[in-house]
Motif scaffolding. Sequence first.
Motif, PDB file in Angstrom:
ATOM      1  N   ALA A 130      85.874 -13.376  -3.195  1.00 32.72           N
ATOM      2  CA  ALA A 130      85.975 -12.767  -1.870  1.00 32.72           C
ATOM      3  C   ALA A 130      87.424 -12.431  -1.528  1.00 32.72           C
ATOM      4  CB  ALA A 130      85.382 -13.705  -0.825  1.00 32.72           C
ATOM      5  N   VAL A 131      88.336 -13.306  -1.909  1.00 31.01           N
ATOM      6  CA  VAL A 131      89.762 -13.048  -1.680  1.00 31.01           C
ATOM      7  C   VAL A 131      90.199 -11.811  -2.450  1.00 31.01           C
ATOM      8  CG1 VAL A 131      92.093 -13.937  -2.139  1.00 31.01           C
ATOM      9  CG2 VAL A 131      90.350 -15.435  -1.135  1.00 31.01           C
ATOM     10  N   ALA A 132      89.759 -11.704  -3.717  1.00 25.09           N
ATOM     11  CA  ALA A 132      90.157 -10.577  -4.573  1.00 25.09           C
ATOM     12  C   ALA A 132      89.609  -9.248  -4.063  1.00 25.09           C
ATOM     13  CB  ALA A 132      89.692 -10.811  -6.007  1.00 25.09           C
ATOM     14  N   LYS A 133      88.542  -9.296  -3.270  1.00 21.50           N
ATOM     15  CA  LYS A 133      87.951  -8.066  -2.719  1.00 21.50           C
ATOM     16  C   LYS A 133      88.521  -7.715  -1.344  1.00 21.50           C
ATOM     17  CE  LYS A 133      83.525  -8.659  -5.108  1.00 21.50           C
ATOM     18  NZ  LYS A 133      82.098  -9.024  -4.957  1.00 21.50           N
ATOM     19  N   HIS A 134      89.316  -8.621  -0.804  1.00 20.64           N
ATOM     20  CA  HIS A 134      89.848  -8.419   0.545  1.00 20.64           C
ATOM     21  C   HIS A 134      90.853  -7.272   0.560  1.00 20.64           C
ATOM     22  CE1 HIS A 134      92.222  -9.342   4.207  1.00 20.64           C
ATOM     23  NE2 HIS A 134      91.078  -9.800   4.660  1.00 20.64           N
ATOM     24  N   SER A 135      90.920  -6.559   1.668  1.00 18.75           N
ATOM     25  CA  SER A 135      91.903  -5.479   1.823  1.00 18.75           C
ATOM     26  C   SER A 135      92.742  -5.754   3.076  1.00 18.75           C
ATOM     27  CB  SER A 135      91.199  -4.133   1.955  1.00 18.75           C
ATOM     28  OG  SER A 135      92.138  -3.097   2.076  1.00 18.75           O
ATOM     29  N   PRO A 136      94.058  -5.879   2.917  1.00 17.17           N
ATOM     30  CA  PRO A 136      94.821  -5.763   1.668  1.00 17.17           C
ATOM     31  C   PRO A 136      94.619  -6.990   0.790  1.00 17.17           C
ATOM     32  CG  PRO A 136      96.270  -6.406   3.455  1.00 17.17           C
ATOM     33  CD  PRO A 136      94.941  -6.121   4.086  1.00 17.17           C
ATOM     34  N   LYS A 137      94.667  -6.744  -0.515  1.00 20.34           N
ATOM     35  CA  LYS A 137      94.402  -7.823  -1.475  1.00 20.34           C
ATOM     36  C   LYS A 137      95.691  -8.562  -1.822  1.00 20.34           C
ATOM     37  CE  LYS A 137      93.272  -8.559  -6.341  1.00 20.34           C
ATOM     38  NZ  LYS A 137      93.074  -7.895  -7.648  1.00 20.34           N
ATOM     39  N   PRO A 138      95.695  -9.900  -1.712  1.00 21.43           N
ATOM     40  CA  PRO A 138      96.844 -10.648  -2.221  1.00 21.43           C
ATOM     41  C   PRO A 138      96.802 -10.706  -3.745  1.00 21.43           C
ATOM     42  CG  PRO A 138      95.168 -12.168  -1.441  1.00 21.43           C
ATOM     43  CD  PRO A 138      94.666 -10.779  -1.135  1.00 21.43           C
ATOM     44  N   PHE A 139      97.908 -11.011  -4.367  1.00 19.37           N
ATOM     45  CA  PHE A 139      97.897 -11.282  -5.805  1.00 19.37           C
ATOM     46  C   PHE A 139      97.064 -12.542  -5.998  1.00 19.37           C
ATOM     47  CE2 PHE A 139      99.490 -12.971  -9.797  1.00 19.37           C
ATOM     48  CZ  PHE A 139      99.629 -11.832 -10.579  1.00 19.37           C
ATOM     49  N   THR A 140      95.971 -12.421  -6.743  1.00 19.72           N
ATOM     50  CA  THR A 140      94.948 -13.472  -6.762  1.00 19.72           C
ATOM     51  C   THR A 140      94.878 -14.153  -8.119  1.00 19.72           C
ATOM     52  OG1 THR A 140      93.677 -12.124  -5.193  1.00 19.72           O
ATOM     53  CG2 THR A 140      92.551 -13.993  -6.205  1.00 19.72           C
ATOM     54  N   VAL A 141      95.058 -15.473  -8.089  1.00 21.45           N
ATOM     55  CA  VAL A 141      95.061 -16.289  -9.302  1.00 21.45           C
ATOM     56  C   VAL A 141      93.904 -17.275  -9.230  1.00 21.45           C
ATOM     57  CG1 VAL A 141      96.391 -17.868 -10.749  1.00 21.45           C
ATOM     58  CG2 VAL A 141      97.569 -16.092  -9.417  1.00 21.45           C
ATOM     59  N   GLY A 142      93.021 -17.219 -10.223  1.00 22.48           N
ATOM     60  CA  GLY A 142      91.915 -18.165 -10.288  1.00 22.48           C
ATOM     61  C   GLY A 142      92.157 -19.250 -11.310  1.00 22.48           C
ATOM     62  N   PHE A 143      91.314 -20.263 -11.299  1.00 21.10           N
ATOM     63  CA  PHE A 143      91.341 -21.330 -12.294  1.00 21.10           C
ATOM     64  C   PHE A 143      89.970 -21.405 -12.934  1.00 21.10           C
ATOM     65  CE2 PHE A 143      95.416 -22.462 -11.014  1.00 21.10           C
ATOM     66  CZ  PHE A 143      95.888 -23.565 -11.730  1.00 21.10           C
ATOM     67  N   ALA A 144      89.954 -21.640 -14.220  1.00 24.16           N
ATOM     68  CA  ALA A 144      88.694 -21.786 -14.948  1.00 24.16           C
ATOM     69  C   ALA A 144      88.701 -23.141 -15.638  1.00 24.16           C
ATOM     70  CB  ALA A 144      88.537 -20.669 -15.968  1.00 24.16           C
ATOM     71  N   ALA A 145      87.970 -24.074 -15.083  1.00 21.22           N
ATOM     72  CA  ALA A 145      87.824 -25.394 -15.695  1.00 21.22           C
ATOM     73  C   ALA A 145      86.548 -25.364 -16.524  1.00 21.22           C
ATOM     74  CB  ALA A 145      87.752 -26.477 -14.621  1.00 21.22           C
ATOM     75  N   GLU A 146      86.701 -25.312 -17.841  1.00 25.18           N
ATOM     76  CA  GLU A 146      85.551 -25.156 -18.731  1.00 25.18           C
ATOM     77  C   GLU A 146      85.490 -26.312 -19.730  1.00 25.18           C
ATOM     78  OE1 GLU A 146      83.451 -22.903 -18.160  1.00 25.18           O
ATOM     79  OE2 GLU A 146      84.518 -21.383 -16.994  1.00 25.18           O
ATOM     80  N   THR A 147      84.311 -26.465 -20.335  1.00 24.72           N
ATOM     81  CA  THR A 147      84.138 -27.511 -21.347  1.00 24.72           C
ATOM     82  C   THR A 147      83.907 -26.926 -22.735  1.00 24.72           C
ATOM     83  OG1 THR A 147      81.758 -27.603 -20.862  1.00 24.72           O
ATOM     84  CG2 THR A 147      83.195 -29.139 -19.665  1.00 24.72           C
ATOM     85  N   GLN A 148      83.760 -25.600 -22.823  1.00 24.55           N
ATOM     86  CA  GLN A 148      83.577 -24.952 -24.120  1.00 24.55           C
ATOM     87  C   GLN A 148      83.917 -23.469 -24.005  1.00 24.55           C
ATOM     88  OE1 GLN A 148      79.459 -24.728 -25.359  1.00 24.55           O
ATOM     89  NE2 GLN A 148      78.714 -24.575 -23.250  1.00 24.55           N
ATOM     90  N   ASP A 149      84.286 -22.871 -25.136  1.00 25.43           N
ATOM     91  CA  ASP A 149      84.581 -21.431 -25.185  1.00 25.43           C
ATOM     92  C   ASP A 149      85.452 -21.012 -23.990  1.00 25.43           C
ATOM     93  OD1 ASP A 149      84.548 -18.974 -26.325  1.00 25.43           O
ATOM     94  OD2 ASP A 149      82.503 -18.446 -25.735  1.00 25.43           O
ATOM     95  N   VAL A 150      86.538 -21.780 -23.794  1.00 23.36           N
ATOM     96  CA  VAL A 150      87.328 -21.685 -22.567  1.00 23.36           C
ATOM     97  C   VAL A 150      87.906 -20.291 -22.347  1.00 23.36           C
ATOM     98  CG1 VAL A 150      89.360 -22.587 -21.364  1.00 23.36           C
ATOM     99  CG2 VAL A 150      87.860 -24.144 -22.634  1.00 23.36           C
ATOM    100  N   GLU A 151      88.554 -19.736 -23.369  1.00 20.97           N
ATOM    101  CA  GLU A 151      89.229 -18.443 -23.189  1.00 20.97           C
ATOM    102  C   GLU A 151      88.232 -17.326 -22.902  1.00 20.97           C
ATOM    103  OE1 GLU A 151      91.718 -15.234 -25.836  1.00 20.97           O
ATOM    104  OE2 GLU A 151      92.018 -17.367 -26.290  1.00 20.97           O
ATOM    105  N   ASN A 152      87.120 -17.321 -23.594  1.00 21.67           N
ATOM    106  CA  ASN A 152      86.123 -16.267 -23.406  1.00 21.67           C
ATOM    107  C   ASN A 152      85.565 -16.292 -21.985  1.00 21.67           C
ATOM    108  OD1 ASN A 152      84.297 -14.154 -24.222  1.00 21.67           O
ATOM    109  ND2 ASN A 152      82.686 -15.709 -24.315  1.00 21.67           N
ATOM    110  N   TYR A 153      85.191 -17.487 -21.507  1.00 22.61           N
ATOM    111  CA  TYR A 153      84.664 -17.593 -20.152  1.00 22.61           C
ATOM    112  C   TYR A 153      85.710 -17.181 -19.122  1.00 22.61           C
ATOM    113  CZ  TYR A 153      80.375 -19.995 -21.641  1.00 22.61           C
ATOM    114  OH  TYR A 153      79.164 -20.308 -22.209  1.00 22.61           O
ATOM    115  N   ALA A 154      86.977 -17.539 -19.383  1.00 22.42           N
ATOM    116  CA  ALA A 154      88.044 -17.204 -18.441  1.00 22.42           C
ATOM    117  C   ALA A 154      88.221 -15.693 -18.338  1.00 22.42           C
ATOM    118  CB  ALA A 154      89.340 -17.872 -18.871  1.00 22.42           C
ATOM    119  N   ARG A 155      88.202 -15.009 -19.478  1.00 22.16           N
ATOM    120  CA  ARG A 155      88.368 -13.549 -19.447  1.00 22.16           C
ATOM    121  C   ARG A 155      87.195 -12.870 -18.739  1.00 22.16           C
ATOM    122  NH1 ARG A 155      92.511 -11.183 -21.192  1.00 22.16           N
ATOM    123  NH2 ARG A 155      93.969 -12.169 -22.632  1.00 22.16           N
TER     124      ARG A 155
END
Length: 403
Positions: free
Chosen positions: A313-338
Amino acid sequence: MLELANRRIVLGVTGGIAAYKSAELIRRLKELGADVRAVMTAAAQEFITPLTLQALSGNPVHTTLLDTEAEAAMGHIELARWGDLILVAPASADFLARMAHGHGNDLLTTLCLAARCPLAVAPAMNQAMWAARSNQDNVALLQQRGVHLFGPAEGEQACGDVGPGRMLEPTQLAQLTADLFPRQILTGTRVTITAGPTREAIDPVRYISNHSSGKMGYAIAEAARDAGAEVTLISGPVNLPTPERVKRIDVVSAQDMYAASMNALIQTDIFIATAAVADFRVENSHNQKIKKQHNSSGAMTLTLVENPDIVAAVAKHSPKPFTVGFAAETQDVENYARQKIQRKGLDMIVANDVSRTDIGFNSDQNAVTVIWPEGQQPLELASKAQIARDLVTLISAHYKKAR
């Protein structure tokens, strides 16, 4: 540029005609973003009033070592701990001598003895006093101990003499003060960070949550503050103290965190979503404690509904801030993050493997991979404080590119 944003300066003022410049020095330090508290010796008060410095700094002026009112509000030891720097300007020959020989017979010398932060002095005295062997020995001793020496300048003095001993001008002293601190890469930037878990109520005594301690988000808040940012920390329930000079907003549920995040966006340039937000909540939480059902199956069914996706929702907001997420994963971490970067419209994501027992939830260490649409960079195992500093450096660089 606010080169001293989020910095706390204790300004010591000693007796001498140059004390009148201390008022202007406070103005210059505040213009650079510093929070200033003044400490005056008895002799300084003969040249300029505490009320003047109080009006300019916006803080009470400290004058007495054993002031019961001051001790109740902010003791002299706490004041020494408060400062990021103690700057004595002007510093008289008498004060330099007492400081060099470890005296603690007034508030200012006691602060210098108790200080954990850097010390700096701006000498101001007659040219003959400055040149005196005893004074030069005292100055050399202070410099050997790591005290920073600002000046003095040469020129005409109040007594009519000409030579070294004039206090540097306030603008010079303010810049020398700023130069003592590392360059602040996020000065003037407003950063909002979510941290910790959320709790989704089942009834008044039970809830759904996760193992997030909030340590990573709090470490990033401190790193962003130290980089000069104005930081708002939206925190779920954690057992962590609020970082100094950070605005904290406490929330409980995902819906609470969503509302607080949306409200913060009007004053946000960078949004960093470290919180481990519960994906689901109970559709109809109970107002009273659910009693154990004594039936043959012993089962209870909870209907769950999806919580709002805050970072999307933040990433869709206008104006959009530079938006950084976190991906806490237990497998295939990079793929899920992308996949999350693309699906949620993020500028950057920080991925970590929470299945590892040496990092992640509740640990004081972490190892992550920072991913953006055109590339990525691993941050190897380190303390969460160090990871946070490295993250802030990367986020700042990409934020400035995107502007």
